[in-house]
Design a protein around this motif. Structure first.
Motif, PDB file in Angstrom:
ATOM      1  N   ARG A  42     -19.491  23.942   4.733  1.00  0.00           N
ATOM      2  CA  ARG A  42     -19.728  22.758   5.540  1.00  0.00           C
ATOM      3  C   ARG A  42     -20.338  23.154   6.888  1.00  0.00           C
ATOM      4  O   ARG A  42     -19.988  24.177   7.475  1.00  0.00           O
ATOM      5  N   TRP A  43     -21.265  22.294   7.365  1.00  0.00           N
ATOM      6  CA  TRP A  43     -21.833  22.483   8.702  1.00  0.00           C
ATOM      7  C   TRP A  43     -20.921  21.782   9.699  1.00  0.00           C
ATOM      8  O   TRP A  43     -20.688  20.581   9.627  1.00  0.00           O
ATOM      9  N   CYS A  44     -20.363  22.543  10.643  1.00  0.00           N
ATOM     10  CA  CYS A  44     -19.352  22.012  11.555  1.00  0.00           C
ATOM     11  C   CYS A  44     -19.897  21.963  12.979  1.00  0.00           C
ATOM     12  O   CYS A  44     -20.589  22.885  13.423  1.00  0.00           O
ATOM     13  N   VAL A  45     -19.551  20.882  13.664  1.00  0.00           N
ATOM     14  CA  VAL A  45     -19.973  20.678  15.055  1.00  0.00           C
ATOM     15  C   VAL A  45     -18.741  20.289  15.863  1.00  0.00           C
ATOM     16  O   VAL A  45     -18.059  19.304  15.538  1.00  0.00           O
ATOM     17  N   LEU A  46     -18.460  21.051  16.918  1.00  0.00           N
ATOM     18  CA  LEU A  46     -17.319  20.763  17.780  1.00  0.00           C
ATOM     19  C   LEU A  46     -17.823  20.115  19.061  1.00  0.00           C
ATOM     20  O   LEU A  46     -18.620  20.697  19.803  1.00  0.00           O
ATOM     21  N   ARG A  47     -17.354  18.891  19.295  1.00  0.00           N
ATOM     22  CA  ARG A  47     -17.697  18.157  20.525  1.00  0.00           C
ATOM     23  C   ARG A  47     -16.397  17.667  21.162  1.00  0.00           C
ATOM     24  O   ARG A  47     -15.764  16.744  20.660  1.00  0.00           O
ATOM     25  N   GLY A  48     -16.004  18.314  22.254  1.00  0.00           N
ATOM     26  CA  GLY A  48     -14.754  17.924  22.891  1.00  0.00           C
ATOM     27  C   GLY A  48     -13.582  18.149  21.952  1.00  0.00           C
ATOM     28  O   GLY A  48     -13.366  19.244  21.437  1.00  0.00           O
ATOM     29  N   ASN A  49     -12.815  17.085  21.704  1.00  0.00           N
ATOM     30  CA  ASN A  49     -11.669  17.196  20.798  1.00  0.00           C
ATOM     31  C   ASN A  49     -11.970  16.648  19.406  1.00  0.00           C
ATOM     32  O   ASN A  49     -11.061  16.288  18.657  1.00  0.00           O
ATOM     33  N   LEU A  50     -13.253  16.603  19.062  1.00  0.00           N
ATOM     34  CA  LEU A  50     -13.673  16.120  17.745  1.00  0.00           C
ATOM     35  C   LEU A  50     -14.414  17.221  16.998  1.00  0.00           C
ATOM     36  O   LEU A  50     -15.377  17.786  17.517  1.00  0.00           O
ATOM     37  N   ILE A  66     -12.314  15.669  12.316  1.00  0.00           N
ATOM     38  CA  ILE A  66     -10.928  16.030  12.593  1.00  0.00           C
ATOM     39  C   ILE A  66     -10.695  15.811  14.080  1.00  0.00           C
ATOM     40  O   ILE A  66     -11.375  16.413  14.918  1.00  0.00           O
ATOM     41  N   ILE A  67      -9.733  14.945  14.416  1.00  0.00           N
ATOM     42  CA  ILE A  67      -9.394  14.681  15.808  1.00  0.00           C
ATOM     43  C   ILE A  67      -8.340  15.707  16.224  1.00  0.00           C
ATOM     44  O   ILE A  67      -7.218  15.697  15.717  1.00  0.00           O
ATOM     45  N   LEU A  68      -8.706  16.576  17.144  1.00  0.00           N
ATOM     46  CA  LEU A  68      -7.869  17.731  17.486  1.00  0.00           C
ATOM     47  C   LEU A  68      -6.827  17.369  18.538  1.00  0.00           C
ATOM     48  O   LEU A  68      -6.815  17.895  19.652  1.00  0.00           O
ATOM     49  N   GLU A  69      -5.940  16.450  18.163  1.00  0.00           N
ATOM     50  CA  GLU A  69      -4.826  16.059  19.025  1.00  0.00           C
ATOM     51  C   GLU A  69      -3.535  16.113  18.221  1.00  0.00           C
ATOM     52  O   GLU A  69      -3.496  15.719  17.057  1.00  0.00           O
ATOM     53  N   LEU A 116     -11.799  28.057  20.728  1.00  0.00           N
ATOM     54  CA  LEU A 116     -12.350  26.765  21.146  1.00  0.00           C
ATOM     55  C   LEU A 116     -11.561  25.597  20.573  1.00  0.00           C
ATOM     56  O   LEU A 116     -11.281  24.621  21.272  1.00  0.00           O
ATOM     57  N   VAL A 117     -11.179  25.686  19.306  1.00  0.00           N
ATOM     58  CA  VAL A 117     -10.430  24.592  18.683  1.00  0.00           C
ATOM     59  C   VAL A 117      -9.052  24.455  19.326  1.00  0.00           C
ATOM     60  O   VAL A 117      -8.561  23.343  19.563  1.00  0.00           O
ATOM     61  N   ALA A 118      -8.412  25.596  19.642  1.00  0.00           N
ATOM     62  CA  ALA A 118      -7.086  25.557  20.245  1.00  0.00           C
ATOM     63  C   ALA A 118      -7.115  24.947  21.641  1.00  0.00           C
ATOM     64  O   ALA A 118      -6.108  24.386  22.100  1.00  0.00           O
ATOM     65  N   CYS A 119      -8.238  25.051  22.343  1.00  0.00           N
ATOM     66  CA  CYS A 119      -8.354  24.542  23.715  1.00  0.00           C
ATOM     67  C   CYS A 119      -9.028  23.184  23.788  1.00  0.00           C
ATOM     68  O   CYS A 119      -9.325  22.704  24.891  1.00  0.00           O
ATOM     69  N   ALA A 120      -9.295  22.559  22.652  1.00  0.00           N
ATOM     70  CA  ALA A 120     -10.106  21.344  22.644  1.00  0.00           C
ATOM     71  C   ALA A 120      -9.313  20.075  22.898  1.00  0.00           C
ATOM     72  O   ALA A 120      -9.895  19.054  23.269  1.00  0.00           O
ATOM     73  N   SER A 121      -8.004  20.117  22.737  1.00  0.00           N
ATOM     74  CA  SER A 121      -7.226  18.879  22.807  1.00  0.00           C
ATOM     75  C   SER A 121      -7.114  18.365  24.242  1.00  0.00           C
ATOM     76  O   SER A 121      -7.169  19.130  25.210  1.00  0.00           O
ATOM     77  N   TYR A 122      -6.913  17.072  24.346  1.00  0.00           N
ATOM     78  CA  TYR A 122      -6.726  16.441  25.657  1.00  0.00           C
ATOM     79  C   TYR A 122      -5.416  16.908  26.288  1.00  0.00           C
ATOM     80  O   TYR A 122      -5.336  17.093  27.508  1.00  0.00           O
ATOM     81  N   ASP A 123      -4.387  17.103  25.464  1.00  0.00           N
ATOM     82  CA  ASP A 123      -3.104  17.578  25.976  1.00  0.00           C
ATOM     83  C   ASP A 123      -3.245  18.959  26.610  1.00  0.00           C
ATOM     84  O   ASP A 123      -2.638  19.242  27.651  1.00  0.00           O
ATOM     85  N   TYR A 124      -4.043  19.829  25.988  1.00  0.00           N
ATOM     86  CA  TYR A 124      -4.254  21.166  26.547  1.00  0.00           C
ATOM     87  C   TYR A 124      -4.974  21.064  27.896  1.00  0.00           C
ATOM     88  O   TYR A 124      -4.618  21.767  28.848  1.00  0.00           O
TER      89      TYR A 124
END
Length: 218
Positions: A42-50, A66-69, A116-124
């Motif tokens: 899969r081609w994956c794109v990380l934008r903020g927490n998405l 995937i909503i990273l919250e 990057l994924v671990a630091c992407a959440s709004y809570d972080y």
């Protein structure tokens, strides 16, 4: 889980996914499907927490997001085919959790995605802001205490404005004296030395010329 209960405008998500604004990271990953347990590319794109994933690069609409919250990022040590990590959503008692397994071809790529994924959440981000605010408050308090301490001891000492040249042995004595005073001092020293030379001369031999003869008088 919670991301299923959220009211999300699909058109807004799609527009955000394919927008020309710079993303945090993009690239090929393999993803284990929920029904088909085999890894799929899969081609994956990380934008903020998405985290969007599509079947092909450049697709106008992603397969999913995937909503990273409310999740944790863990190393998938049980996977042996690829370098893999897991995005784990824990159940809240009312709904079951879910695990997304994603893999890369290199350890360097794995580490980059996991960070990057671990630091992407709004809570972080909120935790980071709170920590930075605490550090700023500590620095301001140190500066305030330092200023109070300086006031208590009368403030920092002001260095003298006039300083003598350390390479000039007579700098301190001559500092601030006029030219006339210096001329008088050295003139007196010269007269004194001349008088002492005259006394010594009278006590010793004299040498003078008389016609063509050199006379030495003892």
């Amino acid at each position: 889980h919670f991301y299923k209960r959220m009211k999300i405008n699909e058109k807004t998500l799609v527009s955000y996914c394919v927008s020309n604004t710079p993303c945090d990271r993009e690239g090929w990953l393999v993803k284990r499907g929920e029904v088909n347990k085999a890894f799929q590319r899969r081609w994956c794109v990380l934008r903020g927490n998405l985290l969007f994933y599509s079947e092909r690069q450049g697709d106008r609409e992603p397969l999913g997001v995937i909503i990273l919250e409310g999740c944790t990022v863990e190393l998938a040590e049980e996977e042996t085919e690829v370098y893999a990590f897991k995005i784990v959503f824990h159940g809240d008692g009312k709904s079951s959790g879910r695990v997304y397994t994603l893999g890369t071809q290199t350890m360097e790529d794995l580490e980059a995605w996991m960070k990057l994924v671990a630091c992407a959440s709004y809570d972080y981000m909120k935790l980071m802001v709170v920590e930075l605010q605490q550090q700023l408050a500590e620095l301001e308090e140190r500066e305030r205490l330092g200023a109070v301490a300086e006031v208590a001891v009368g403030g920092p000492r002001v260095p003298p404005r006039n300083r003598a040249n350390p390479f000039n042995s007579g700098g301190r004595e001559r500092q601030g004296r006029s030219w006339g005073e210096l001329h008088k001092q050295f003139g007196q020293e010269i007269i004194k030395d001349r008088e002492e030379w005259g006394v010594n001369k009278d006590r010793g031999a004299t040498v003078h010329m008389e016609e063509d003869n050199l006379l030495v008088v003892l």
